[in-house]
Design a protein around this motif. Structure first.
Motif, mmCIF file in Angstrom:
data_model
loop_
_atom_site.group_PDB
_atom_site.id
_atom_site.type_symbol
_atom_site.label_atom_id
_atom_site.label_comp_id
_atom_site.label_asym_id
_atom_site.label_seq_id
_atom_site.Cartn_x
_atom_site.Cartn_y
_atom_site.Cartn_z
ATOM 1 N N LEU A 122 12.197 -26.683 21.452
ATOM 2 C CA LEU A 122 11.786 -25.265 21.385
ATOM 3 C C LEU A 122 10.641 -24.997 22.360
ATOM 4 O O LEU A 122 10.629 -23.994 23.064
ATOM 5 C CB LEU A 122 11.326 -24.901 19.963
ATOM 6 N N SER A 123 9.672 -25.956 22.405
ATOM 7 C CA SER A 123 8.533 -25.776 23.321
ATOM 8 C C SER A 123 8.996 -25.780 24.759
ATOM 9 O O SER A 123 8.533 -25.004 25.590
ATOM 10 C CB SER A 123 7.511 -26.889 23.167
ATOM 11 N N ALA A 124 9.937 -26.716 25.063
ATOM 12 C CA ALA A 124 10.427 -26.795 26.438
ATOM 13 C C ALA A 124 11.104 -25.473 26.805
ATOM 14 O O ALA A 124 10.930 -24.957 27.908
ATOM 15 C CB ALA A 124 11.406 -27.967 26.564
ATOM 16 N N ARG A 125 11.861 -24.936 25.813
ATOM 17 C CA ARG A 125 12.531 -23.651 26.076
ATOM 18 C C ARG A 125 11.494 -22.558 26.327
ATOM 19 O O ARG A 125 11.617 -21.750 27.235
ATOM 20 C CB ARG A 125 13.409 -23.282 24.866
ATOM 21 N N ARG A 126 10.406 -22.605 25.492
ATOM 22 C CA ARG A 126 9.374 -21.579 25.656
ATOM 23 C C ARG A 126 8.683 -21.725 27.014
ATOM 24 O O ARG A 126 8.410 -20.756 27.691
ATOM 25 C CB ARG A 126 8.339 -21.673 24.532
ATOM 26 N N LEU A 162 1.762 -29.828 29.716
ATOM 27 C CA LEU A 162 2.549 -30.854 29.020
ATOM 28 C C LEU A 162 3.452 -30.182 27.994
ATOM 29 O O LEU A 162 3.116 -29.108 27.497
ATOM 30 C CB LEU A 162 1.623 -31.818 28.272
ATOM 31 N N PRO A 163 4.582 -30.825 27.662
ATOM 32 C CA PRO A 163 5.369 -30.275 26.565
ATOM 33 C C PRO A 163 4.538 -30.283 25.276
ATOM 34 O O PRO A 163 3.658 -31.129 25.121
ATOM 35 C CB PRO A 163 6.548 -31.254 26.422
ATOM 36 N N VAL A 164 4.822 -29.389 24.396
ATOM 37 C CA VAL A 164 4.164 -29.219 23.095
ATOM 38 C C VAL A 164 2.668 -28.871 23.248
ATOM 39 O O VAL A 164 2.227 -27.820 22.822
ATOM 40 C CB VAL A 164 4.323 -30.436 22.155
ATOM 41 N N LEU A 165 1.905 -29.758 23.882
ATOM 42 C CA LEU A 165 0.455 -29.530 23.967
ATOM 43 C C LEU A 165 0.088 -28.396 24.911
ATOM 44 O O LEU A 165 -0.956 -27.773 24.775
ATOM 45 C CB LEU A 165 -0.251 -30.796 24.458
ATOM 46 N N HIS A 213 -4.683 -30.638 26.200
ATOM 47 C CA HIS A 213 -5.339 -31.912 26.534
ATOM 48 C C HIS A 213 -6.398 -31.729 27.621
ATOM 49 O O HIS A 213 -7.214 -32.616 27.848
ATOM 50 C CB HIS A 213 -4.285 -32.922 27.000
ATOM 51 N N LEU A 214 -6.394 -30.566 28.294
ATOM 52 C CA LEU A 214 -7.371 -30.353 29.374
ATOM 53 C C LEU A 214 -8.671 -29.725 28.855
ATOM 54 O O LEU A 214 -9.622 -29.555 29.590
ATOM 55 C CB LEU A 214 -6.767 -29.437 30.452
ATOM 56 N N VAL A 215 -8.675 -29.355 27.567
ATOM 57 C CA VAL A 215 -9.877 -28.726 26.995
ATOM 58 C C VAL A 215 -10.686 -29.783 26.246
ATOM 59 O O VAL A 215 -10.216 -30.343 25.267
ATOM 60 C CB VAL A 215 -9.491 -27.577 26.033
ATOM 61 N N LEU A 249 -3.591 -18.288 33.239
ATOM 62 C CA LEU A 249 -2.897 -18.160 31.955
ATOM 63 C C LEU A 249 -2.596 -19.568 31.462
ATOM 64 O O LEU A 249 -1.848 -20.307 32.100
ATOM 65 C CB LEU A 249 -1.604 -17.353 32.117
ATOM 66 N N LEU A 250 -3.215 -19.955 30.353
ATOM 67 C CA LEU A 250 -3.003 -21.300 29.809
ATOM 68 C C LEU A 250 -2.164 -21.204 28.544
ATOM 69 O O LEU A 250 -2.017 -20.131 27.959
ATOM 70 C CB LEU A 250 -4.335 -21.964 29.461
ATOM 71 N N ARG A 251 -1.655 -22.363 28.140
ATOM 72 C CA ARG A 251 -0.988 -22.431 26.840
ATOM 73 C C ARG A 251 -1.677 -23.535 26.054
ATOM 74 O O ARG A 251 -1.589 -24.714 26.419
ATOM 75 C CB ARG A 251 0.512 -22.716 27.032
ATOM 76 N N LEU A 252 -2.435 -23.145 25.037
ATOM 77 C CA LEU A 252 -3.103 -24.157 24.210
ATOM 78 C C LEU A 252 -2.220 -24.356 22.985
ATOM 79 O O LEU A 252 -2.188 -23.505 22.090
ATOM 80 C CB LEU A 252 -4.502 -23.702 23.816
ATOM 81 N N GLY A 253 -1.448 -25.436 22.988
ATOM 82 C CA GLY A 253 -0.411 -25.599 21.976
ATOM 83 C C GLY A 253 0.598 -24.484 22.171
ATOM 84 O O GLY A 253 1.171 -24.343 23.250
ATOM 85 N N ALA A 254 0.758 -23.654 21.122
ATOM 86 C CA ALA A 254 1.716 -22.556 21.240
ATOM 87 C C ALA A 254 1.022 -21.233 21.580
ATOM 88 O O ALA A 254 1.658 -20.198 21.621
ATOM 89 C CB ALA A 254 2.464 -22.415 19.917
ATOM 90 N N MET A 255 -0.304 -21.309 21.798
ATOM 91 C CA MET A 255 -1.061 -20.057 21.942
ATOM 92 C C MET A 255 -1.328 -19.717 23.414
ATOM 93 O O MET A 255 -1.952 -20.508 24.124
ATOM 94 C CB MET A 255 -2.402 -20.253 21.210
ATOM 95 N N PRO A 256 -0.867 -18.553 23.895
ATOM 96 C CA PRO A 256 -1.169 -18.181 25.281
ATOM 97 C C PRO A 256 -2.610 -17.692 25.404
ATOM 98 O O PRO A 256 -3.062 -16.891 24.579
ATOM 99 C CB PRO A 256 -0.180 -17.043 25.573
#
Ligand code: HEM
Length: 530
Positions: A34-38, A58-61, A65-67, A88-95
């Motif tokens: 699902l994450s890869a799709r997102r 990274l997938p999922v994360l 990991h950069l924070v 624009l970052l993605r922290l887990g599932a959060m944009p």
């Protein structure tokens, strides 16, 4: 525990056991796909809608990991590495949109202030702050607007802050007395502890009319603020992975922990409100037009306007809590950073002492608020400290309520926004004269930042934020910081404890709702030689 697990496994059939063992892996793979799709969808949107640039994730994360433990530092380094002020970052599932230049900050906090005027949801704030029903965490809307108006009109306006002068001078005098005892005994004081006790006592006086120092209640407030601030600061796992929270266990744990904190706050606040209510009812029963029984503390004020604003008991408690969360650690941390910088640079300490001592009439024991008017260097020192050691380095998170365009990029609705005002305050592109150095002179005379104010119009310098969600307590805070700093350097000379050198003073901070210095600041006071 191990025995129970062992017995449980023995009672299962072999296929059941295999299914149980493989279940987490299966869940992980579903989540991963699902994450890869997102991620593919975001890349697609990036191409289609021209989203802001995003470093490889990274997938999922995502970019989690950069924070590191100091998010403002890692986000500054990331923006520099990728050469972009809007990421624009993605922290887990959060944009998450990160703005790292005055131009990007201005776009968020001025041009599109109406779009970014809300705060993201936080489970901890929902529970601890009853909704949230305070000002700082409340979502944008009519409740927030009315609550902010109430707090500013009845507690934080310039006029209200001035009316609180006597309490400020009295509390500063008490701290100077305590330092005097240490000076007489020739021992060091823990400056951070002294300052946070002082700002806490002032918050208690503003809220309930007394510091309750003798009863030890002020200590309970401090401990509770210290326990509640870290989970309220955000960067919690349940915010990055809302699907984990939806599965139940995590949300139950966070909720239970937050409810424990709320109960502790209730235990402190409820009896205080009850007492005030009794006094209020008795006093209003005898009030006349010529003697309206004006009440001065914030609980009384809330009781007097509760009908006008339609306030519930829980909303009243949430508004009281804002003063504790926003008012105690912030001002104390600013003062401690400022004093630490002055101890690292004795020539600046001397220059400040010379100004303060020349502005106070001869023979006067302490600095009063009247004496502060002529102290331009004092104000420059505080501004420089707010710039270099911004204690709220990512301002306070906002969330986009609609899609909008910044610098030709599309920012979708529902994106969390962080303004890295700490990074902006140290960026050589926007600050002349070595921005990593502590140089108060840049804020006076013909210094490059002499015309900068912290009132939210100079986007290089945003210690109190800007726009509709700007800090409501700026006047309250500055009155405390100026008076305490002036007295601290007026009444005493300061030395480091034996064996400590000024270059050893470590300015590293710990991230939280407020960034505090990691190392204790122990200093030895000496009665000044007139
Ligand atoms: C030097 C001390 C202080 C600093 C550096 C500071 C900084 C900030 C910052 C950066 C924000 C977020 C602004 C934004 O989103 O644009 C904020 C919000 C706020 N501050 Fe302060 N603050 C300080 C002291 C205080 C004090 C003493 C009070 C009250 C007693 C207070 C009350 C608030 C409130 C209620 C908000 C939320 C405003 C809203 O969401 O509409 N602050 N503060």
């Amino acid at each position: 525990m191990a025995n129970i697990a062992h017995q449980f496994m023995r009672e299962l059939t072999a296929p059941q056991a295999w299914i149980l063992l493989l279940l987490p892996l299966f869940l992980f793979l579903v989540r991963y796909s699902l994450s890869a799709r997102r991620a593919r969808k975001i890349r697609q949107q990036q191409d289609d809608h021209h989203l802001p640039p995003s470093p490889p994730a990274l997938p999922v994360l995502g970019h989690l990991h950069l924070v590191g433990s100091l998010p403002h530092v890692s986000l500054r380094n990331l923006a520099r590495k990728h050469g972009t002020d809007l990421m624009l970052l993605r922290l887990g599932a959060m944009p998450v949109l990160v703005a790292s230049s005055p131009r990007a900050a201005e776009a968020v906090m001025r041009a599109h202030d109406h779009v970014f005027a809300s705060r993201p949801h936080s489970l901890v704030a929902e529970v601890v702050l009853y909704g949230p029903s305070d000002v700082g965490f409340a979502p944008y809307g009519e409740y927030w607007r009315q609550a902010k108006k109430l707090v500013i009109t009845h507690l934080l306006s310039v006029k209200k802050v001035q009316s609180f002068r006597h309490a400020r001078e009295e509390e500063v005098g008490r701290v100077m007395g305590e330092i005097g005892e240490a000076a007489a005994a020739g021992v060091a004081v823990d400056v951070g502890d002294l300052l946070s006790a002082f700002t806490n006592d002032l918050a208690c006086r503003a809220v309930m009319g007394e510091s309750f120092r003798r009863e030890g209640r002020n200590k309970q407030f401090r401990e509770l603020v210290a326990d509640t601030s870290p989970p309220l600061a955000g960067f919690n796992i349940e915010e990055f992975f809302p699907f984990l929270a939806r599965f139940g266990v995590l949300s139950k744990v966070v909720r239970a922990k937050s409810e424990r904190l709320r109960r502790r706050w209730d235990d402190l606040l409820e009896p205080l409100i009850d007492d005030h209510e009794r006094q209020y009812d008795a006093a209003t029963a005898t009030a006349t037009e010529s003697d309206p029984k004006g009440f001065v503390d914030f609980i009384h004020v809330l009781l007097s306007v509760r009908e006008e604003y339609g306030l519930t008991r829980e909303q009243m408690k949430a508004l009281l809590l804002d003063v504790f969360f926003a008012g105690i650690e912030t001002s104390a941390a600013v003062l401690e950073y400022t004093i630490a910088e002055l101890m690292r640079r004795p020539h600046l300490m001397k220059k400040l002492q010379a100004e303060v001592r020349s502005c106070v009439p001869k023979g006067q024991e302490a600095v009063t608020e009247t004496d502060l008017a002529g102290m331009t260097y004092l104000r420059a020192v505080i501004k420089e400290s707010l710039r270099l050691h911004n204690v709220t380095p990512l301002v306070a998170p906002r969330i986009s309520m609609a899609s909008c365009s910044i610098d030709g990029y599309t920012v979708p609705a529902g994106v969390r926004v962080l303004i890295n005002s700490w990074a902006i305050g140290r960026d050589a592109r926007f600050w002349e004269d070595d921005p990593e150095e502590f140089v108060p002179e840049r804020f006076i005379g013909d210094g490059s930042a002499a015309h900068f104010s912290f009132r939210g119009n100079d986007f290089q310098f945003l210690p109190f934020g800007s726009g509709r969600r700007m800090c409501a307590g700026m006047n309250f805070a500055m009155a405390i910081v100026e008076l305490m700093l002036a007295n601290f350097v007026y009444c005493f000379d300061w030395e480091l404890p034996p064996g400590k050198e000024r270059q050893d003073i470590d300015m590293a901070g710990v991230f939280g709702l407020v960034v505090n210095r990691k190392e204790k600041l122990l200093l030895v006071p000496k009665f000044r030689v007139c």
